[in-house]
Design a protein around this motif. Structure first.
Motif, PDB file in Angstrom:
ATOM      1  N   SER A 371       6.392  10.794  18.009  1.00 23.38           N
ATOM      2  CA  SER A 371       6.059  10.630  19.424  1.00 23.38           C
ATOM      3  C   SER A 371       7.332  10.410  20.239  1.00 23.38           C
ATOM      4  O   SER A 371       8.415  10.151  19.693  1.00 23.38           O
ATOM      5  N   GLU A 372       7.192  10.506  21.527  1.00 26.98           N
ATOM      6  CA  GLU A 372       8.293  10.121  22.394  1.00 26.98           C
ATOM      7  C   GLU A 372       8.530   8.618  22.247  1.00 26.98           C
ATOM      8  O   GLU A 372       7.571   7.838  22.175  1.00 26.98           O
ATOM      9  N   PRO A 373       9.791   8.175  22.209  1.00 33.96           N
ATOM     10  CA  PRO A 373      10.053   6.753  21.984  1.00 33.96           C
ATOM     11  C   PRO A 373       9.524   5.876  23.116  1.00 33.96           C
ATOM     12  O   PRO A 373       9.548   6.249  24.285  1.00 33.96           O
ATOM     13  N   THR A 374       8.991   4.724  22.723  1.00 32.56           N
ATOM     14  CA  THR A 374       8.683   3.655  23.661  1.00 32.56           C
ATOM     15  C   THR A 374       9.718   2.561  23.463  1.00 32.56           C
ATOM     16  O   THR A 374      10.563   2.650  22.565  1.00 32.56           O
ATOM     17  N   LYS A 375       9.658   1.516  24.273  1.00 38.99           N
ATOM     18  CA  LYS A 375      10.648   0.450  24.214  1.00 38.99           C
ATOM     19  C   LYS A 375       9.994  -0.868  23.809  1.00 38.99           C
ATOM     20  O   LYS A 375       8.861  -1.165  24.181  1.00 38.99           O
ATOM     21  N   LEU A 376      10.756  -1.652  23.042  1.00 36.72           N
ATOM     22  CA  LEU A 376      10.307  -2.962  22.605  1.00 36.72           C
ATOM     23  C   LEU A 376      11.509  -3.888  22.630  1.00 36.72           C
ATOM     24  O   LEU A 376      12.560  -3.573  22.069  1.00 36.72           O
ATOM     25  N   ARG A 377      11.368  -5.030  23.264  1.00 39.42           N
ATOM     26  CA  ARG A 377      12.544  -5.900  23.377  1.00 39.42           C
ATOM     27  C   ARG A 377      12.811  -6.610  22.063  1.00 39.42           C
ATOM     28  O   ARG A 377      11.897  -7.023  21.343  1.00 39.42           O
ATOM     29  N   SER A 378      14.081  -6.741  21.736  1.00 45.62           N
ATOM     30  CA  SER A 378      14.500  -7.400  20.513  1.00 45.62           C
ATOM     31  C   SER A 378      15.910  -7.925  20.711  1.00 45.62           C
ATOM     32  O   SER A 378      16.520  -7.721  21.767  1.00 45.62           O
ATOM     33  N   GLY A 379      16.439  -8.615  19.698  1.00 45.29           N
ATOM     34  CA  GLY A 379      17.785  -9.136  19.784  1.00 45.29           C
ATOM     35  C   GLY A 379      18.803  -8.013  19.831  1.00 45.29           C
ATOM     36  O   GLY A 379      18.623  -6.959  19.218  1.00 45.29           O
ATOM     37  N   LEU A 380      19.894  -8.217  20.540  1.00 50.22           N
ATOM     38  CA  LEU A 380      20.927  -7.199  20.688  1.00 50.22           C
ATOM     39  C   LEU A 380      21.428  -6.750  19.316  1.00 50.22           C
ATOM     40  O   LEU A 380      21.866  -7.552  18.494  1.00 50.22           O
ATOM     41  N   GLY A 381      21.355  -5.438  19.067  1.00 47.30           N
ATOM     42  CA  GLY A 381      21.798  -4.877  17.794  1.00 47.30           C
ATOM     43  C   GLY A 381      20.789  -5.002  16.675  1.00 47.30           C
ATOM     44  O   GLY A 381      21.009  -4.494  15.579  1.00 47.30           O
ATOM     45  N   CYS A 382      19.687  -5.698  16.932  1.00 43.32           N
ATOM     46  CA  CYS A 382      18.667  -5.925  15.894  1.00 43.32           C
ATOM     47  C   CYS A 382      17.455  -5.052  16.153  1.00 43.32           C
ATOM     48  O   CYS A 382      17.025  -4.891  17.294  1.00 43.32           O
ATOM     49  N   ALA A 383      16.880  -4.536  15.093  1.00 41.55           N
ATOM     50  CA  ALA A 383      15.630  -3.786  15.207  1.00 41.55           C
ATOM     51  C   ALA A 383      14.463  -4.718  14.953  1.00 41.55           C
ATOM     52  O   ALA A 383      14.588  -5.683  14.186  1.00 41.55           O
ATOM     53  N   PRO A 384      13.319  -4.471  15.557  1.00 41.01           N
ATOM     54  CA  PRO A 384      12.131  -5.237  15.174  1.00 41.01           C
ATOM     55  C   PRO A 384      11.756  -4.930  13.733  1.00 41.01           C
ATOM     56  O   PRO A 384      11.957  -3.818  13.246  1.00 41.01           O
ATOM     57  N   PHE A 385      11.227  -5.920  13.052  1.00 40.59           N
ATOM     58  CA  PHE A 385      10.785  -5.722  11.673  1.00 40.59           C
ATOM     59  C   PHE A 385       9.365  -5.178  11.707  1.00 40.59           C
ATOM     60  O   PHE A 385       8.489  -5.740  12.373  1.00 40.59           O
ATOM     61  N   LEU A 386       9.141  -4.093  10.988  1.00 35.04           N
ATOM     62  CA  LEU A 386       7.872  -3.376  11.057  1.00 35.04           C
ATOM     63  C   LEU A 386       7.070  -3.565   9.774  1.00 35.04           C
ATOM     64  O   LEU A 386       7.625  -3.681   8.685  1.00 35.04           O
ATOM     65  N   GLY A 387       5.752  -3.580   9.936  1.00 33.98           N
ATOM     66  CA  GLY A 387       4.859  -3.677   8.790  1.00 33.98           C
ATOM     67  C   GLY A 387       3.510  -3.096   9.142  1.00 33.98           C
ATOM     68  O   GLY A 387       3.275  -2.659  10.269  1.00 33.98           O
ATOM     69  N   ALA A 388       2.608  -3.078   8.175  1.00 31.14           N
ATOM     70  CA  ALA A 388       1.257  -2.574   8.394  1.00 31.14           C
ATOM     71  C   ALA A 388       0.274  -3.519   7.732  1.00 31.14           C
ATOM     72  O   ALA A 388       0.504  -3.988   6.613  1.00 31.14           O
TER      73      ALA A 388
END
Length: 537
Positions: A371-388
């Protein structure tokens, strides 16, 4: 002990018992039991338990287990009945007079997935019998109730190069069944029958566990062996002790467990190394994109996020081949796979005014399109941790926020906020609880009840630092805390302490730690073991 386990039962036994009546049904069972035991003896199987019309047996040689299951199934057609059979191979524990452990459950669940006349085996077992003359039909990935991950199952369609016998038509089967009559009992001898209970004798099943000789499961080098750069550490789920370590001549990254194998990222080699969990030998080395940084399993595939290539690689565990490379348009650092979608996210950057925002995209596994990217706020340089969890995507961020992810790539929905940065996520399929990690001095893990959206009491673990060099982006919520469920325990990595914290799933109070020789960079469970990737650098 390492053993090949077999479960069988008669298809439609309740209906057959009603149709035949007590005396004829007892005769059918007697003939069934005699035939099964004859085949067990022929193929050196050990009968472990019998309940009604079902058998539980073990073999020291995987090929003999498969041959025995096929022989049982095919020969019972002469009685006009069909059975279903399931086999798996792995380590099992002896408790008193019984075998127990995850391997037993996997074998039983494999039988549960079988249809009339089927002999189903797990991918783990299939991979142990190459060149043995068996023919297999891929039945695809299955979720086995109460068993972590997905398991690819295979139907045995040929034995020793010969196709298995086809079942006669329904009319022929009924004729064969109708021909079975109980023995005539003289009138004077007709006394009440008392069922006897056979004593079960379990002998130790010993099979040599093959450990990789000469060091590493990576590419062999000529001359003297290079120093190991990493380890794959194996911990017993019951004793909570390290059983052995496999040296790696590459720097490992995160790992996943699927299809009876441990999948290890080789970051420097731009690849994935598949290690068979039973033999502890490399089964495949698969080239992916540049700088693979995250791995997930779901939807019958293995998914790898490649940072420098701005892509996600899809691997078919049935063939060990790359089936798709999906361009994202951003550099992913994390990936998760659910029933309907795969999600990938990048490290957060600042464009204009804070806060820092991370790119997030959903991949449709049917089309391999992002999909086209959406935005999610997180710490600078850090990715959100993803799970299901329960098939839905979740994201945990350095801001202590938990978000629900849309499978089609729409804007995520905020579920709740936590008082501390979150740096890890794990869904416990057995309890339905979602666990989040917190990096810090010390760290902790905290449970979430998705139904009530309430966080539980944090449980202290070891230290996973959040201090970076001056001028570097990062901080709390950037350093992964890996969590897994293995047996009756939760297992949590402590990067700075070079250890694993062990927490009983019932009492939820840490009972000890398992020391490591380096920094844990990945954690998974499977085949009654906990697997830890360790960076020795």
């Amino acid at each position: 002990m390492l053993a090949t386990l077999l479960f069988t039962d008669i298809v439609g036994s309740s209906d057959l018992a009603d149709q035949l009546g007590d005396r004829r049904w007892r005769e059918v069972l007697a003939r069934h039991h005699a035939l099964v035991r004859r085949q067990l003896k022929r193929f050196n199987g050990r009968e472990l338990d019998t309940a009604g019309d079902g058998f539980f047996a073990a073999f020291t040689k995987p090929a003999e287990g498969i041959r025995c299951a096929a022989a049982i199934s095919d020969s019972l057609l002469e009685l006009g009945i069909q059975v279903r059979a399931g086999l798996h191979v792995g380590e099992a524990e002896i408790f008193g007079s019984k075998l127990s452990g995850l391997t037993v459950h996997i074998a039983a669940r494999t039988m549960g997935a079988a249809g009339p006349g089927d002999v189903l085996v797990t991918g783990v077992l299939r991979d142990l019998v190459p060149g043995s003359g068996f023919g297999f039909l891929d039945r695809g990935p299955h979720g086995l109730k109460g068993i972590p991950g997905e398991w690819r199952l295979f139907a045995v369609v040929a034995v020793d190069g010969h196709p298995r016998a086809a079942a006669p038509d329904r009319e022929q089967m009924q004729e064969r069944l109708a021909a079975i009559e109980p023995p005539r009992i003289p009138r004077r001898a007709r006394l009440p029958l008392v069922a006897g209970v056979a004593a079960l004798v379990i002998a130790a099943i010993v099979l040599l566990i093959v450990v990789i000789p000469g060091g590493s499961p990576s590419t062999a080098h000529s001359g003297s062996a290079a120093p190991a750069k990493g380890q794959l550490v194996v911990i017993d789920q019951i004793s909570r002790e390290r059983t052995f370590s496999v040296p790696l001549d590459f720097t490992p990254g995160p790992i996943a467990f699927n299809e009876g194998s441990v999948w290890i990222l080789d970051r420097g080699g731009n690849g994935v190394v598949r290690v068979n969990a039973v033999t502890r030998r490399v089964q495949a080395r698969i080239r992916v994109g540049k700088e693979p940084v995250a791995i997930a399993v779901g939807g019958g595939s293995v998914w790898v996020a490649n940072e420098f290539d701005s892509s996600v690689t899809r691997i078919d565990p049935g063939t060990d081949r790359v089936t798709a490379t999906i361009d994202l348009g951003f550099q992913p650092l994390t990936v998760a796979a659910g029933d309907q979608a795969v999600w990938a996210a990048a490290g957060a950057t600042v464009s204009g005014n804070p806060p820092a925002l991370s790119d997030l995209a959903a991949i449709d596994p049917r089309t391999n399109r992002a999909s086209e990217p959406t935005k999610l706020r997180s710490g600078l340089g850090c990715a959100p941790f993803l799970g299901a969890a329960s098939g839905e995507g979740l994201a945990a961020t350095a801001y202590g926020e938990v978000w629900k992810l849309d499978p089609h790539g729409a804007e995520p929905t905020r579920l709740l906020g936590a008082p501390r940065a979150l740096a890890g996520i794990f869904s416990d399929q057995e309890t339905g609880t979602v666990w989040f990690g917190n990096d810090g001095y010390p760290g902790n893990i905290v449970p979430l009840d998705l139904a009530t959206r309430r966080l539980g009491t944090p449980i202290p673990v070891g230290t996973t630092g959040n201090q970076l060099a001056p001028g570097e982006p990062g901080g709390p919520g950037c350093n992964p805390v890996w969590i897994a469920r293995g047996g009756d325990y939760l297992w949590v990595t402590n990067s700075d302490d070079r250890s694993i914290t062990v927490i009983p799933a019932v009492s939820l109070s840490a009972v000890g730690t398992v020391p490591l020789d380096g920094r844990p960079v990945g954690l998974a469970s499977g085949v009654d073991q906990v697997w830890v990737a360790v960076d020795l650098g």
